[in-house]
Scaffold this active site. Structure first.
Site, PDB file in Angstrom:
ATOM      1  N   GLN A  80       0.806  -1.337   0.110  1.00 35.91           N
ATOM      2  CA  GLN A  80       0.077   0.107   0.062  1.00 35.91           C
ATOM      3  C   GLN A  80       0.768   1.233   0.099  1.00 35.91           C
ATOM      4  O   GLN A  80       0.703   2.149  -1.053  1.00 35.91           O
ATOM      5  CB  GLN A  80      -0.906   0.190   1.228  1.00 35.91           C
ATOM      6  CG  GLN A  80      -1.931   1.236   1.335  1.00 35.91           C
ATOM      7  CD  GLN A  80      -3.052   1.030   2.425  1.00 35.91           C
ATOM      8  OE1 GLN A  80      -3.896   0.208   2.182  1.00 35.91           O
ATOM      9  NE2 GLN A  80      -2.506   1.454   3.829  1.00 35.91           N
ATOM     10  N   ASP A  81       1.626   1.464   1.115  1.00 38.42           N
ATOM     11  CA  ASP A  81       2.412   2.826   1.133  1.00 38.42           C
ATOM     12  C   ASP A  81       3.270   2.482   2.078  1.00 38.42           C
ATOM     13  O   ASP A  81       3.371   1.613   2.881  1.00 38.42           O
ATOM     14  CB  ASP A  81       1.734   3.921   1.375  1.00 38.42           C
ATOM     15  CG  ASP A  81       0.931   3.844   2.632  1.00 38.42           C
ATOM     16  OD1 ASP A  81       0.784   2.886   3.213  1.00 38.42           O
ATOM     17  OD2 ASP A  81       0.429   4.847   3.195  1.00 38.42           O
ATOM     18  N   PRO A  82       4.480   3.489   2.155  1.00 40.04           N
ATOM     19  CA  PRO A  82       5.594   3.116   3.138  1.00 40.04           C
ATOM     20  C   PRO A  82       5.229   3.206   4.597  1.00 40.04           C
ATOM     21  O   PRO A  82       3.844   3.947   4.936  1.00 40.04           O
ATOM     22  CB  PRO A  82       6.623   4.263   3.172  1.00 40.04           C
ATOM     23  CG  PRO A  82       6.354   4.688   1.403  1.00 40.04           C
ATOM     24  CD  PRO A  82       4.751   4.553   1.284  1.00 40.04           C
TER      25      PRO A  82
END
Length: 241
Positions: free
Chosen positions: A68-70
């Site tokens: 998804q994202d960091p």
């Protein structure tokens, strides 16, 4: 820093002029935002916005895992989906490790997945940066052109590829629609689908799309990946971290 140094020579060489311009424009915007926002991950030897590309060359990619994202803190975010540089293992990754142990007997204690990346597992987030000032949806829209370039390059290679999709957002990516699966199989591109390994809403135990996508806990993602790679004459992944 020049684009080639950020993404690695292998990825740089397969981009055409307009694609390189897209990457460069994106980098310039990120650099401008950094003047007023704390944007993760930071750029250093073992971290970076494009670290997933740099550490896993284009021609070496055998497996694609979509995240998804960091992570939202500098101690953990380093540019590889699901990977955590050090410290306590988060719930989703803990469940991933439990599944690996169930399938192969491997007991992982480090959340840093660089060892996978170096074997050809591209750990690619849909949003390559995190900022508290911007929503995930906004960051996904911002990164979509770059992510589409990366995915389209991988899907038009003449090399085997196993794609692992966890949860609705990953399974809903346009390039991975159900009606394309048979066409991909003819080119040794295989899609493994399941729910997300997260504990939120009991996601790891939940089927999706009226049972069309099975729960994470019931799908042998890691052993199946190696079976497919072996059948294509590729070296299997050692899932030890």
């Amino acid at each position: 820093m020049e684009l080639k140094n950020l993404i690695g020579e292998s990825w740089f060489n397969i981009l055409n002029k307009s694609e390189k311009e897209c990457f460069i424009n994106t980098i310039n915007i990120i650099n401008e935002k950094r003047k007023t926002q704390d944007i993760l991950p930071y750029e250093n030897k073992n971290s970076g916005v494009f670290y997933a590309l740099k550490i896993t060359p284009f021609d070496k990619v055998k497996v694609l895992i979509i995240g998804q994202d960091p992570y939202p803190n500098k101690e953990d975010a380093h540019g590889l989906a699901f990977s955590k540089m050090s410290g306590k293992i988060p719930a989703s990754l803990k469940n991933i490790f439990e599944k690996i142990k169930e399938e192969s007997g491997i007991n992982n204690t480090s959340g840093n997945l660089s060892a996978w990346a170096k074997q050809g597992v591209l750990l690619l987030n849909r949003a390559l940066t995190f900022s508290k000032e911007e929503s995930l949806a906004s960051r996904n829209r911002f990164w979509l052109p770059v992510i589409n370039i990366i995915l389209n390059k991988l899907l038009t290679r003449n090399q085997p590829l196993v794609i692992i999709l966890w949860g609705n957002p990953a399974n809903d990516i346009e390039q991975f629609s159900f009606d394309k699966e048979e066409e991909y199989k003819e080119r040794n591109i295989f899609i493994l689908r399941s729910s997300h390994p997260s504990n939120m809403g009991n996601a790891k135990n939940s089927d999706l799309k009226d049972g069309k996508i099975k729960a994470f806990t019931s799908v042998p993602n890691f052993s199946k990946t190696n079976q497919l790679l072996k059948a294509c004459g590729e070296k299997e992944i050692n899932w030890q971290t």
